[in-house]
Design a protein around this motif. Structure first.
Motif, short mmCIF file in Angstrom:
data_model
loop_
_atom_site.label_atom_id
_atom_site.label_comp_id
_atom_site.label_asym_id
_atom_site.label_seq_id
_atom_site.Cartn_x
_atom_site.Cartn_y
_atom_site.Cartn_z
N PRO A 49 -0.91 -18.41 4.65
CA PRO A 49 -0.43 -17.43 4.68
C PRO A 49 -0.87 -15.51 5.23
N VAL A 50 -0.74 -15.68 7.12
CA VAL A 50 -0.83 -14.68 7.13
C VAL A 50 -0.47 -12.70 7.52
N ARG A 51 0.87 -13.35 7.09
CA ARG A 51 2.16 -12.63 7.73
C ARG A 51 3.12 -12.72 6.02
N THR A 52 3.31 -11.55 5.38
CA THR A 52 4.22 -11.56 4.11
C THR A 52 5.74 -11.05 4.44
N ALA A 53 6.23 -11.53 4.09
CA ALA A 53 7.93 -11.22 4.20
C ALA A 53 8.13 -10.55 2.63
N VAL A 54 8.98 -9.55 2.87
CA VAL A 54 9.46 -8.30 1.65
C VAL A 54 11.40 -8.14 1.63
N HIS A 88 8.38 -21.47 5.10
CA HIS A 88 8.13 -20.60 6.58
C HIS A 88 6.86 -20.31 6.60
N GLY A 89 6.84 -20.27 5.80
CA GLY A 89 4.70 -20.55 6.13
C GLY A 89 4.71 -19.29 5.74
N LEU A 90 5.49 -18.04 4.97
CA LEU A 90 4.45 -17.07 4.82
C LEU A 90 4.42 -16.49 3.14
N ARG A 91 3.62 -15.64 3.25
CA ARG A 91 3.12 -15.58 1.72
C ARG A 91 4.86 -14.35 1.19
N CYS A 92 5.08 -14.56 -0.29
CA CYS A 92 5.70 -14.10 -0.23
C CYS A 92 5.62 -12.63 -0.81
N GLY A 93 6.00 -11.72 -0.44
CA GLY A 93 6.08 -10.27 -0.45
C GLY A 93 7.03 -9.25 -2.18
N ALA A 94 7.27 -8.44 -1.77
CA ALA A 94 7.53 -7.52 -2.49
C ALA A 94 8.95 -7.31 -2.67
N TYR A 95 9.76 -7.48 -3.97
CA TYR A 95 11.59 -7.26 -3.84
C TYR A 95 11.84 -6.13 -4.89
N GLN A 128 13.42 0.87 -6.15
CA GLN A 128 12.22 0.25 -6.87
C GLN A 128 12.01 -0.98 -6.58
N VAL A 129 10.39 -1.02 -6.76
CA VAL A 129 9.19 -2.16 -6.48
C VAL A 129 9.76 -3.42 -7.73
N LEU A 130 10.80 -4.27 -7.89
CA LEU A 130 11.05 -4.62 -9.25
C LEU A 130 9.37 -5.40 -9.19
N GLY A 131 8.64 -5.11 -10.56
CA GLY A 131 7.67 -6.12 -10.95
C GLY A 131 6.49 -4.86 -10.75
N GLU A 132 6.16 -4.27 -9.80
CA GLU A 132 5.14 -3.16 -10.59
C GLU A 132 5.45 -1.59 -10.78
N ARG A 192 0.72 -1.57 -0.37
CA ARG A 192 -0.13 -0.14 -0.61
C ARG A 192 1.12 1.12 0.07
N ASN A 193 2.79 1.35 1.16
CA ASN A 193 3.07 2.75 1.07
C ASN A 193 4.10 1.91 0.55
N PRO A 194 5.11 1.67 0.02
CA PRO A 194 5.91 1.34 -0.46
C PRO A 194 7.34 3.09 -0.08
#
Length: 209
Positions: free
Chosen positions: A111-116, A145-152, A161-165, A41-43
């Motif tokens: 997953p409820v938590r996200t790793a960036v 680790h049971g996490l959602r994959c987030g931004a790189y 830069q947020v790659l892919g966005e 939402r707010n990188p």
């Protein structure tokens, strides 16, 4: 969306067999963009906060875990080891640091938590094979680790830069002075600040124009 491509000094010397093996452990920009990575939402706030907390210099990775409201739960920074970029090695490093700072969520159905991942490096904003290896490593570490994959996110002299966005900014950059959260050393692991009720606070906003 268009992507630039640049060679990576870390991947310039290798045997054909080594190259073929490592190329299988990286993600191309199109694969990453199609992987359904959740948008931040707010990188700018995330990048500024992590930059202030960890003061990354080139070849430093900062992995952070966010809750469902995009509040920082835990983070850790570490230096990339010299050598060819390999997603398997990156996965292992990320997983080791995640295990140090936060329990796994493997028992959850979803997953409820996200790793960036914020990676500070030399060069420009164009995608490199090293970025592809970090993407592969982040995705695999999150699964284990049971996490959602987030931004790189890359941090270079030109900015972040947020790659892919296609989203980015000029500050902070790899040589900029950290903001007012910079009260710890670069390799210190910091959990999110806690309120009296025990809830994690959002990252404090810092100037990032």
């Amino acid at each position: 969306m268009t992507f630039g491509f640049a060679s990576s000094a870390a991947t310039s010397i290798s045997t054909p067999a080594d190259s073929a093996s490592r190329l299988a452990r990286m993600l191309e920009p199109a694969e990453w963009a199609a992987a359904g990575i959740p948008l931040l939402r707010n990188p700018r706030e995330i990048v500024s906060g992590l930059h202030a907390r960890h003061r990354p210099t080139p070849a430093t990775a900062v992995v952070a875990v966010l809750d469902h409201e995009e509040r920082l739960t835990a983070s850790a920074s570490f230096a990339r080891r010299p050598g060819p970029a390999d997603g398997w090695e990156f996965r292992n490093s990320l997983l080791a640091h995640l295990r140090r700072v936060i329990p796994h969520d493997l028992r959850r159905r979803t997953p409820v938590r996200t790793a960036v991942l914020l990676y500070c490096r030399d060069g420009d904003e164009r995608w490199t094979e090293e970025d592809g290896a970090w993407m592969w490593g982040l995705r695999d570490a999150c699964t284990l680790h049971g996490l959602r994959c987030g931004a790189y996110i890359t941090l270079t002299r030109g900015g972040w830069q947020v790659l892919g966005e296609g989203r980015g900014g000029r500050r902070p950059h790899s040589a900029s002075t950290p903001g007012d959260l910079a009260d710890t050393s670069a390799d210190e692991t910091l959990p999110a600040p806690r309120t009296a009720s025990g809830a994690a606070e959002p990252l404090r906003r810092t100037a990032a124009r």
